[in-house]
Each structure stands twice: as C-alpha cells, then as structure tokens.
Design an enzyme around this catalytic site. Sequence first.
Site, short mmCIF file in Angstrom:
data_model
loop_
_atom_site.label_atom_id
_atom_site.label_comp_id
_atom_site.label_asym_id
_atom_site.label_seq_id
_atom_site.Cartn_x
_atom_site.Cartn_y
_atom_site.Cartn_z
N GLY A 247 38.10 41.29 40.96
CA GLY A 247 37.14 40.54 41.78
C GLY A 247 35.74 40.73 41.25
O GLY A 247 35.52 41.48 40.30
N LYS A 248 34.81 40.05 41.87
CA LYS A 248 33.42 40.13 41.43
C LYS A 248 32.91 41.57 41.42
O LYS A 248 32.06 41.94 40.63
CB LYS A 248 32.52 39.33 42.37
CG LYS A 248 32.68 37.85 42.19
CD LYS A 248 31.70 37.11 43.07
CE LYS A 248 32.25 35.72 43.35
NZ LYS A 248 31.39 34.89 44.15
N ARG A 249 33.43 42.38 42.33
CA ARG A 249 32.90 43.74 42.48
C ARG A 249 33.39 44.69 41.40
O ARG A 249 32.94 45.82 41.33
CB ARG A 249 33.34 44.31 43.82
CG ARG A 249 32.81 43.49 44.95
CD ARG A 249 32.38 44.37 46.09
NE ARG A 249 31.98 43.52 47.19
CZ ARG A 249 32.49 43.59 48.38
NH1 ARG A 249 33.41 44.50 48.63
NH2 ARG A 249 32.07 42.79 49.33
N ASP A 250 34.36 44.26 40.60
CA ASP A 250 34.95 45.19 39.64
C ASP A 250 34.20 45.20 38.31
O ASP A 250 34.73 45.68 37.31
CB ASP A 250 36.42 44.85 39.41
CG ASP A 250 37.19 44.88 40.71
OD1 ASP A 250 37.11 45.91 41.39
OD2 ASP A 250 37.83 43.88 41.06
#
Length: 481
Positions: A247-250
Amino acid sequence: MKEVITRFAPSPTGYIHIGNVRSAIYPYLIAKQDNGKFILRIEDTDRERYVEGATDLIEDTLKWLGLDWDEGPIVGGEHGPYFQSERLPIYHEWVKKLISSGRAYADPTPPEKIDEYRKKCNTEKIPFLYRDFRPENLDFTFREGTPIRFLSDPKEREWTDAVMGKMKAGPEVQDDIILIKKDGYPTYNFAHIIDDALMGVTHVMRGVEYLSSTPNYLALYEAFGLDTPTLVSLPHILAPTGNKKLGKRDGAKSATEYRDDGVLPEAMLNYLACLGWNDGTEQEIYTKEELIERFSLDRIQSSGARYDETKLLWMNGQWIRKIFDEQGARALYDRTTNFWPKVASDYSEEYRLSVLSIVYDRLKVLSDLTEMTEYFFKDPEIDTDMIKNNKFLKKLSETDLESLLKISISKLSDIEDWNPDTLQETLNWLLAETGRKPAELFSLIRIAISFAPFSPALNLTLGALGKEVSLARLNAAARSL
Ligand code: GLU
C-alpha cells in the site's frame, strides 16, 4: 485464432500505484506477443473517488514505460469513447436489454432500508444477500434516478482462471448486484462487462481482488449470451514486510516518483514484469523486446510477490551500466539532463560527459549524480576532520599527513601530460617512495581533492578534474592541516 486484445482499465482515483502498473505491463506483453491490440480504458464512473489529473498521471506512466496503447484516450480508435463517463448511453441501452428480458429491475429501496437488512443479517450472523430482501413485485422498467439491479440466477459455477486454475463457486456468492446507480452511472461490475465485450477484449487481466466477484460476472455474461473472455487474476504485490498487500504506506512510491528520482523506464518495466513472473531461467535483465518474446501467462505465480525496492534499485544500476556499455556514454548522458548539480550547468557538455563516464558504474539512480558529482564542478569545503578521522589516516600524525601531501603535490606537479596513465604511474611511484599503503596514500589524496565519501578511481578523478584544479585543492588541504 482470434487476435489477442487486452486492456488496462485503471480508475483515475489518484496516485498510480506501482502494483497497478504491473496490471498494465502483462496485458501489454501478451497483446504485443501476438501482434494484437492493447487498449487503455479509463474507468471513471465512481464520481466520488474521481481525482482531477489522475488520468494524465496514468497516461504519463504508460508513455514513460513505453507501453503505447493502440486504442484509448489521445489515440482514439474504433471502439471509443474510452472514458466510461462518456459511454453512459451505451450502458443504458444494454441494461434495457436485460430489463426487457426480465433479468434486471428498477429498485427504489432506499439505502437506509438496505442498511437495516444488512444489520439484521449481522445480528443474526448470517451472510447478507440482497436477493433475500428484493421487493416482491419487481419493476421491469428503466427509470432515471432509480438504481437498476441484476436479477440473479444463483447456481454452482465453474470456470478456469489462467493463473489460479480451476475455480468453483456456489450460489451463496451470487447476488442481485447493482448495474446502474442512482446517478445514472454504471457500476464497475456492469460497465466492464459491456466494454470488454464491445471492445473485443479476449483476455481480462486484473488484480486478484476481482476473483470473488467473478461468479456474478459469469452470470452477466450468461444473461447477455456473451462469450466469457480468458480470465487472468494477477496476484497481489505484497508489502516488503508482513503478509499484506503493498500500500501507499509501505514506502513504495508511484512510478512517476521513481522516474523523477532517476529510475530508468527499462529498469522499472523489467523489475515489475519479473515481480511474480519468470521464464524458468536464471536471467534477470530483460529488454522490453525480450519480455514480449518470453512472457507467458502460465508462468505467472499464483501467490503474491513481495515488493523489494533494493532489488529495483539494483536492477536500475544494471540498466545504467547496460545502456552505457551497449549504447555508449552519450546515450546515457542524454537521460541525465535533470539530475546534475546546479553548478554543472556552468561547464561544457564534454566535461559533464567525462564526469559521467567515470561515475556511472556507481550510480543506483540517476539522481545520485547530484551529490556524487558536486565536487567536479565546485571546490569542496575543506573538512580537516574528515581527513583526521578517516579509518586509514587516523594513525598518521598531522606532520605525516602534511608531508605526504607535500610530496604528492610536488611529484604530481611534474606531470606534463596529465592523463589517467601518467597519473597512475606517478601514484605508483609515490607509493613506492613513501612506503605507505595504497589505502593511506590514496585516501588522503582522494579526500583532499573531493571531501566526499566516495570517488571513482583516483587517477580517473584527478584526470577529469585537471592538473590546475587538482593541485590547487591539494595545496588548500595541505595548508589547512
Ligand atoms: N478499474 C478497475 C481498477 O482500477 C480495473 C479492474 C479491471 O481491470 O477490470 O481496479
């Protein structure tokens, strides 16, 4: 045999995730392998999630990677329009066909009521299926402003997914799905069926998240009497750690951010294509042409592939070297325009090329050039601690360091024809004369002329800087001790 027609059908809902990009690469490869067609279709029917500018990002990303589409926005084509929001009359026409055959109905049930049904099922701990609550008297009329639902035909369904293999699902996953929403826009579930059919798509390749809805799609193909295309579910790209979808957070950036950091499109294409696919050999570096030739659906892994930025950057380094070695310094140089330190613009192209030629094999991304080459264009700030604390120079006294610099300066000044070979000879002479280890002598000279943590081979660095600049920097360093 039918011509292979594939499509990439992203929704313009923001940043284009690197996992989405792979869903463009695979369909592109199989279409090109067969001299078929690759279509770009923009699925912009979710007006709430629509993000201005997202389509441009998608187009930029595909163009950057060289995934040219044969039909779609900009290029047009015989099956347009290619924005779903411009195809509403088509969806309405098709839904009317279902209504007249008694397979779709207008459903005025308000959302609050539906929520109630859902809550009821939750409390009773039974799965919520709308068809259990559908109105008793169905309204087989197309009504603007009223959602249109499919009248499902739940039964055992079997199909083959090109990656996941033989699949089976029971009636419990088939429902009266919404086809047209209250706002007149179709749902994804409905629109893509119609579009794929009208555009002649032979292979529907998309993320595995659509696998669970496939029984509903099969029911729709059946209700319309359409052939089911080859279904290809692409497994998730997993986050670098843990067992979850990337995801974007990774930390995975968008493809265009990587581009702006100086990742080459060849490397990105290569990396993503091989994320979850291999041709059964040990080969790791593939050109686009090789990928087109070697790619095959049956070697896509059915389990998730882990995203590994280190590997991507390694591959980028390989590609930087490959371009330099196979296409020449100039070809690589042409890709570096945006990545030089500002001060480099005061220098000739020839000089920048000579700098690139000695640093390229240390680059992971082209933006490394900015910091890595600054001292070629600007005298570095003198930092005597960097000399004194260097692990090879720590043991030497200041007097030792100074005299070592002095003899180097004097011997280097004698060079008439300043080039890497004569420099290497002189450096060798200095080693013999001073009895110092290469790590000591060379670290000292290297730091004195660059004050940078790394530099290319010393004779090359001195050669590129030129005699005057090199000696001036050595003198300045000597004075500072
Ligand atoms: N619009 C869908 C998405 O962006 C595409 C799924 C598909 O390729 O059919 O996830």
